[in-house]
Write an enzyme that holds these catalytic residues in place. Structure first.
Site, PDB file in Angstrom:
ATOM      1  N   GLU A 127       0.708  -0.976  -0.363  1.00  0.00           N
ATOM      2  CA  GLU A 127      -0.077   0.176   0.179  1.00  0.00           C
ATOM      3  C   GLU A 127       1.209   1.236   0.133  1.00  0.00           C
ATOM      4  OE1 GLU A 127      -2.746   2.950  -0.371  1.00  0.00           O
ATOM      5  OE2 GLU A 127      -3.189   0.546  -0.639  1.00  0.00           O
ATOM      6  N   ASP A 172      -5.348  -4.634  -7.887  1.00  0.00           N
ATOM      7  CA  ASP A 172      -6.581  -3.459  -7.628  1.00  0.00           C
ATOM      8  C   ASP A 172      -6.716  -1.935  -7.477  1.00  0.00           C
ATOM      9  OD1 ASP A 172      -9.104  -3.325  -6.594  1.00  0.00           O
ATOM     10  OD2 ASP A 172      -8.940  -3.844  -5.084  1.00  0.00           O
TER      11      ASP A 172
END
Length: 284
Positions: A127, A172
């Site tokens: 992330e 994603d």
């Protein structure tokens, strides 16, 4: 084509803003099936999540409370009959909410993946945003075989060697950047050249067919000639400024993926969509 893809990239699909919507149901229902099906293999797994988000979403907060969750996970939780894979997602969400049908907390892919790992499996969650990574690291702290990195997931997944493990990669992105479609395709192509056995799942919004078809052409140009497209289209593609549907593009999926994807997408399109919507799974 580049201009249209740039428009789609500006949609700012951050996980927290859309947690529990219909697209999450497609993605997470199929993700749970992939994890369960690949766990039948004796080989250990390496799962890499390129854009993991913060891992868990509070649907009661003003920042993420939306009609999307009410029209998505809330309706799924109240459904009496579901495809097996969506029933598994329902159970996973209920477990995070005291076992009931009322949803306050929605688990993202990191928690669903971490809960599915076997002993010896590894999970690497990437992330880039510092604040979301901090939350992610806290929520996954102490999990055996689990690592988080505040890093560009596209770069990380190319550099990490699978060794003797079967690799599953979830791509994603939030589609904030104009090059996300390009990087998705190029990353998938690079992974296939390095390890043709890699299983890849790429989530995509569907706003208009020109952008979506353009991505599939880019994927083919990157060397991926065959993929399974699980498409849930909730409404006709008459307004390219909104997300009219979504797709999970699966490369090297295990046997049986098409039937499962068809069941999931069809249920979501019929139960949650508008007249003119459709759900189907097809090979490129």
């Amino acid at each position: 084509m580049a201009g249209r893809e740039g428009e789609a990239a500006a949609m700012n699909y951050r996980h927290a803003y859309h947690a529990g919507n219909f697209a999450d149901l497609v993605k997470h229902g199929l993700l749970l099936w992939l994890l369960g099906r690949m766990a039948r293999d004796e080989r250990r797994m390496l799962v890499v999540d390129t854009h993991a988000g913060s891992g868990l979403y509070d649907l009661g907060e003003d920042a993420v409370r939306s009609k999307e969750a009410q029209a998505g996970i809330a309706r799924l939780m109240g459904a009496a009959r579901l495809p097996t894979e969506l029933a598994e997602l329902k159970a996973a969400v209920a477990a995070r909410n005291g076992g009931g049908e009322t949803v306050r907390w929605y688990p993202g892919s990191p928690l669903l993946i971490a809960d599915s790992l076997r002993k010896g499996d590894r999970y690497l969650a990437c992330e880039l945003r510092p604040e979301e990574h901090d939350l992610l690291a806290e929520r996954l702290k102490g999990r055996e075989g689990v690592e988080t990195r505040q890093a560009d997931g596209y770069e990380v997944v190319r550099a990490v060697a699978a060794g003797d493990r079967r690799r599953l990669v979830l791509i994603d992105p939030p589609f904030e950047r104009p090059d996300d479609y390009v990087r998705c395709a190029e990353t998938a192509g690079a992974l296939m050249r390095r390890d043709p056995d890699t299983v890849i799942a790429i989530w995509l919004p569907i706003k208009d067919m020109e952008t979506f078809d353009g991505f599939l052409r880019r994927l083919a140009d990157a060397g991926v000639k065959r993929a399974l497209v699980a498409e849930a289209r909730l409404r006709p593609l008459t307004n390219p400024m909104q997300m009219n549907g979504c797709a999970l593009v699966l490369i090297n999926p295990p046997e049986g993926a098409q039937a499962v994807a068809q069941d999931i997408c069809e249920w979501i399109a019929i139960a949650l969509g508008e007249p003119g919507g459709r759900g189907e799974a097809w090979w490129t």
